[in-house]
Scaffold this active site. Sequence first.
Site, PDB file in Angstrom:
ATOM      1  N   VAL A  49      -0.555 -11.195   7.175  1.00  0.00           N
ATOM      2  CA  VAL A  49       0.515 -12.181   6.910  1.00  0.00           C
ATOM      3  C   VAL A  49       0.831 -13.053   8.127  1.00  0.00           C
ATOM      4  CG1 VAL A  49       1.614 -10.830   5.071  1.00  0.00           C
ATOM      5  CG2 VAL A  49       2.376 -10.524   7.448  1.00  0.00           C
ATOM      6  N   ASN A  94       7.472  -8.573   1.119  1.00  0.00           N
ATOM      7  CA  ASN A  94       7.883  -7.217   1.471  1.00  0.00           C
ATOM      8  C   ASN A  94       7.281  -6.747   2.793  1.00  0.00           C
ATOM      9  OD1 ASN A  94       8.774  -4.329   0.827  1.00  0.00           O
ATOM     10  ND2 ASN A  94       6.550  -4.121   0.993  1.00  0.00           N
ATOM     11  N   ILE A 113      16.053   4.240   2.820  1.00  0.00           N
ATOM     12  CA  ILE A 113      15.226   4.628   1.683  1.00  0.00           C
ATOM     13  C   ILE A 113      14.258   5.705   2.151  1.00  0.00           C
ATOM     14  CG2 ILE A 113      13.628   3.766  -0.087  1.00  0.00           C
ATOM     15  CD1 ILE A 113      16.500   2.552  -0.164  1.00  0.00           C
ATOM     16  N   TYR A 120      14.202  -6.765  14.669  1.00  0.00           N
ATOM     17  CA  TYR A 120      14.116  -6.495  13.222  1.00  0.00           C
ATOM     18  C   TYR A 120      15.323  -7.111  12.490  1.00  0.00           C
ATOM     19  CZ  TYR A 120      13.323  -3.529   9.056  1.00  0.00           C
ATOM     20  OH  TYR A 120      13.082  -3.060   7.798  1.00  0.00           O
ATOM     21  N   ALA A 144      17.195  -9.583  13.465  1.00  0.00           N
ATOM     22  CA  ALA A 144      17.104 -11.047  13.516  1.00  0.00           C
ATOM     23  C   ALA A 144      16.144 -11.547  12.440  1.00  0.00           C
ATOM     24  CB  ALA A 144      16.626 -11.504  14.898  1.00  0.00           C
ATOM     25  N   ALA A 145      15.012 -10.888  12.282  1.00  0.00           N
ATOM     26  CA  ALA A 145      14.030 -11.305  11.278  1.00  0.00           C
ATOM     27  C   ALA A 145      14.605 -11.149   9.868  1.00  0.00           C
ATOM     28  CB  ALA A 145      12.747 -10.483  11.413  1.00  0.00           C
ATOM     29  N   LYS A 146      15.279 -10.028   9.633  1.00  0.00           N
ATOM     30  CA  LYS A 146      15.811  -9.765   8.296  1.00  0.00           C
ATOM     31  C   LYS A 146      16.959 -10.712   7.957  1.00  0.00           C
ATOM     32  CE  LYS A 146      13.038  -6.418   7.066  1.00  0.00           C
ATOM     33  NZ  LYS A 146      12.049  -6.655   6.014  1.00  0.00           N
ATOM     34  N   SER A 197       0.809  -1.222   0.000  1.00  0.00           N
ATOM     35  CA  SER A 197       0.000   0.000   0.000  1.00  0.00           C
ATOM     36  C   SER A 197       0.840   1.269   0.000  1.00  0.00           C
ATOM     37  CB  SER A 197      -0.990   0.000   1.166  1.00  0.00           C
ATOM     38  OG  SER A 197      -0.287  -0.007   2.380  1.00  0.00           O
TER      39      SER A 197
END
Lengths: 78, 247
Positions: free
Chosen positions: B63, B89, B187, B154, B156-158, B14
């Site tokens: 998700v 994503n 970004i 974050y 760890a997840a990535k 979105s």
Amino acid sequence: MSTIEERVKKIVAEQLGVKEEEVTNSASFVEDLGADSLDTVELVMALEEEFETEIPDEEAEKITTVQEAINYVNAHQK
Amino acid sequence: MSLEGKVALVTGASRGIGQAIAHALAAQGAIVVGTATSDAGAASIAEKLSAAGCQGTGMKLDVRDPASVSEVLERIASEYAAPAILVNNAGITADNLLMRMKDDEWDDVISTNLGSVYRLSKAVLRGMTKARWGRIICISSVVAGMGNGGQSNYAAAKAGMEGFARALAREVGSRGITVNAVAPGFIDTDMTRALNDNQRSVMLEQIPLGRLGQAEEIAAVVAFLAGEPAGYITGATIPVNGGMFMG
């Protein structure tokens, strides 16, 4: 209309890329037909679609030969 | 156009990077299904795609919820076809020093950012193995490699996503399916616009290119990975970070 045995053998031959005459009833997917673990998962998926059934994972693990596949389908035909 | 007729599923589409990815894939001819957590978000995705003259729609998806995932996958299959391209994503942050981190801050970030990759990838693999073609692309982050204080959940997840991509790449390579990750640096999105001027200038000093990246610059790499010319790249993590971290 083909028999269940013929339909199972045709799917096995197509999925594993082997000749239909190699697909004997006693043939093991891994030992005789050269399937790897992913091939066997895909084979079960193809059987599920052909026979419009869902094969639970714990049942799928027991299907290791052509005959076992035929037996499973015979036992679970609607 | 190279993705003509292929169905692409993009989670978290979105806004920001996900939105840019959805549009970049659609510009290549893909039929894009972008997901959002709300009906309003899904409607806005559909509107923007249609305003750009692109094929596709928006759908509501949580998700974290396996039932929601299978519902959306069924809808995509019945309205279009099984997805040939999946872009994982969707992601959130819940930053905190580890000593202060709450269980739900850890669990939410792991489930939304990494659990989602497991659920979505598993759900699309049947179609991809049958088609003997597929592209799974995970949007990681520079912090997966570099680390960042306050983001242990974050990061760890990535980092988990990147390991996942390498393992799955080995599993399904023989079926013509590639699995890769793209690791953006800073970004220009809502996430980074929330920073104050001081945080911003400190950050810019670490970036050789001296600017933030644009969402479109991430989307371009994803569109490349999704296409036929990238067919020999798998298990890779592509950094797109202005040089701030060179691994």
